[in-house]
Design an enzyme around this catalytic site. Sequence first.
Site, PDB file in Angstrom:
ATOM      1  N   ASP A   1      -0.333   5.089   0.890  1.00 18.53           N
ATOM      2  CA  ASP A   1      -0.611   6.047   1.963  1.00 18.53           C
ATOM      3  C   ASP A   1      -0.643   5.355   3.319  1.00 18.53           C
ATOM      4  O   ASP A   1      -1.419   4.433   3.539  1.00 18.53           O
ATOM      5  CB  ASP A   1      -1.944   6.749   1.706  1.00 18.53           C
TER       6      ASP A   1
ATOM      7  N   ASP B   1      -2.174  -0.502   5.848  1.00 20.29           N
ATOM      8  CA  ASP B   1      -2.502  -0.006   7.185  1.00 20.29           C
ATOM      9  C   ASP B   1      -4.000   0.011   7.472  1.00 20.29           C
ATOM     10  O   ASP B   1      -4.409   0.296   8.598  1.00 20.29           O
ATOM     11  CB  ASP B   1      -1.930   1.401   7.398  1.00 20.29           C
TER      12      ASP B   1
ATOM     13  N   ASP C   1       0.848  -1.191   0.000  1.00 20.10           N
ATOM     14  CA  ASP C   1       0.000   0.000   0.000  1.00 20.10           C
ATOM     15  C   ASP C   1       0.888   1.247   0.000  1.00 20.10           C
ATOM     16  O   ASP C   1       2.075   1.185   0.337  1.00 20.10           O
ATOM     17  CB  ASP C   1      -0.903  -0.039   1.244  1.00 20.10           C
TER      18      ASP C   1
END
Length: 226
Positions: free
Chosen positions: A43, A176, A41
């Site tokens: 961000d 996240d 991922d």
Amino acid sequence: MIFLARLANLRRSGNKVLGAMTKCVCAGHHTAGTRLRVLVDMDGVLADFEGGFLKKFRDTYPKDPYIELQDRRGFWVSAQYGELHPDLCEKAISIWESKNFFIELEPIPGAVEAVKEMTNMKDTDVFICTSPIKKYKYCPYEKYAWVEKHFGKEFLELMVLTRDKTLVSGNLLIDDKPDISGVEPCPKWEHVLFSACHNMHIQLRPPKRRLHSWDDWKPLLDSKRQ
């Protein structure tokens, strides 16, 4: 004859259910000796979204209340800000919809070095898998520009922009966001939760795993190859 037909239908239904269950259990399973595909991922994992947001929010709205990083709870920043005051939800959203937000984010410590090393590992394919926001005027371009700035042009070939990560195949997804859902109920990857200020309070139940920082990525990949 009717009984036999019903029995045959039950068996076919049972096979479908068993197949679906097997698919879910085997999600992210890796056979030794084959290539390992890692989805990373962007961000909150490569780029410091939370830190960048807080700085720009305070600069843009200096008189409004804000949430310190250690007090962040929940993936959606705008939702928690909306709990402080209703109009703060839209103000929060305006920050990441603005020009230069994504391209000016700082890298997460150790992220660039780790991913570059990971891409050079034998039998390992790495892709940056990121979801652009729906207001697309700046975000998609800036994500590509950010990757070129910090990783180099060759990494642009490794980018996957999608609103639904369950459709992307891989062995590991480092992300996240605590709960990732989409069209595929049982994605092919194992979701490893990357630690961020908004998810530190979450207690994971085995077999779910967490990557606390980029210092610990090698044991994670080694465990997947076994």
